[in-house]
Write a protein that holds these residues in place. Sequence first.
Motif, PDB file in Angstrom:
ATOM      1  N   ALA A   1       0.713  -0.989   0.142  1.00 57.74           N
ATOM      2  CA  ALA A   1      -0.259   0.518   0.134  1.00 57.74           C
ATOM      3  C   ALA A   1       0.691   1.381  -0.330  1.00 57.74           C
ATOM      4  O   ALA A   1       0.654   2.370  -0.217  1.00 57.74           O
ATOM      5  CB  ALA A   1      -0.482   0.249   0.612  1.00 57.74           C
TER       6      ALA A   1
ATOM      7  N   ARG B   1      -6.593   1.135   0.927  1.00 52.44           N
ATOM      8  CA  ARG B   1      -6.734   0.242   2.302  1.00 52.44           C
ATOM      9  C   ARG B   1      -5.975  -1.270   2.184  1.00 52.44           C
ATOM     10  O   ARG B   1      -5.830  -1.567   0.930  1.00 52.44           O
ATOM     11  CB  ARG B   1      -8.573  -0.572   1.842  1.00 52.44           C
ATOM     12  N   TYR B   2      -5.402  -1.661   3.451  1.00 51.34           N
ATOM     13  CA  TYR B   2      -4.914  -2.629   3.067  1.00 51.34           C
ATOM     14  C   TYR B   2      -4.906  -3.847   4.123  1.00 51.34           C
ATOM     15  O   TYR B   2      -4.865  -5.315   4.022  1.00 51.34           O
ATOM     16  CB  TYR B   2      -2.996  -2.694   3.418  1.00 51.34           C
TER      17      TYR B   2
ATOM     18  N   ASP C   1      -2.202  -9.463  -0.846  1.00 56.23           N
ATOM     19  CA  ASP C   1      -0.959  -7.997  -0.872  1.00 56.23           C
ATOM     20  C   ASP C   1      -1.450  -8.202  -2.450  1.00 56.23           C
ATOM     21  O   ASP C   1      -1.359  -7.048  -3.183  1.00 56.23           O
ATOM     22  CB  ASP C   1       0.132  -8.425  -0.757  1.00 56.23           C
TER      23      ASP C   1
ATOM     24  N   VAL D   1      -4.161  -5.378  -3.097  1.00 64.99           N
ATOM     25  CA  VAL D   1      -3.294  -4.307  -2.527  1.00 64.99           C
ATOM     26  C   VAL D   1      -2.853  -3.207  -3.489  1.00 64.99           C
ATOM     27  O   VAL D   1      -3.410  -2.278  -4.007  1.00 64.99           O
ATOM     28  CB  VAL D   1      -2.297  -4.334  -1.813  1.00 64.99           C
ATOM     29  N   ARG D   2      -1.670  -4.387  -4.440  1.00 67.27           N
ATOM     30  CA  ARG D   2      -1.068  -4.152  -5.520  1.00 67.27           C
ATOM     31  C   ARG D   2      -1.954  -3.856  -6.555  1.00 67.27           C
ATOM     32  O   ARG D   2      -1.706  -2.171  -7.137  1.00 67.27           O
ATOM     33  CB  ARG D   2      -0.303  -5.456  -5.720  1.00 67.27           C
TER      34      ARG D   2
END
Length: 232
Positions: A94, A131-132, A137, A140-141
Amino acid sequence: VFSFMEGEFLRDVLAKNPQPWYQHAAWITSSIADAVAFLHIKGKKLHLNLSPDVIYVRYDRDGVPRPMLLDLGAVSDINGALDTAWLREFGMPAYIAPELVDGSGKASVASDVYGLGLVLYEMLSGHPAFRYRQLRDEDVRLSVVRDTPKPFNRSDLSDDILAVVYQAISKNPTNRQPDVRTFAKAIRSRFGEVPVERKRRSVDRRLVAGVVFALLVVTGLILLSAVVPAAV
């Protein structure tokens, strides 16, 4: 090894107060920008993963935040190849610049401008740009590459201040401030310089010892003068 220092990580500060006073947010960001600029100019290294988790904050006797950068991130050579494996394994998705997440661009000082912009955005808006928590992951990426941080409105901040923040977190590196010193200068021009910390006055121990001794002597004489007449 660091000597002991009072304070706590910025992440913990924001957990208790997600939206600190804008003046403190600006001072923290500009102070960390100075540290990152030193890393760029003197160390010839890039950080590439700036976040509230690597910033430690102490408040001085006047309540002014005194931040310290405790982690050097990827410490990538400023003109060298980026260790993408390190970022993928240990970095926080993030808080990584989009050009590094999707491989569309090379690591540069603009990538650290982006990281500083995210930290300031989070303090001013009261929430992370992406947001994470409780997300994979990979998700998020995808959000970092695809989405744009939501604009936020604050009646106590002018549009030109918000424009500085939005410029720093632009997805296109060429649209950001060219380096962290330029970003810090833009912040200082609107919020002012960080106040100089007042130093505690040093006390001469010999003087203190002399005063204590004199008080003991005076006290002893007073007690003695009270006892002698009674004995007579």
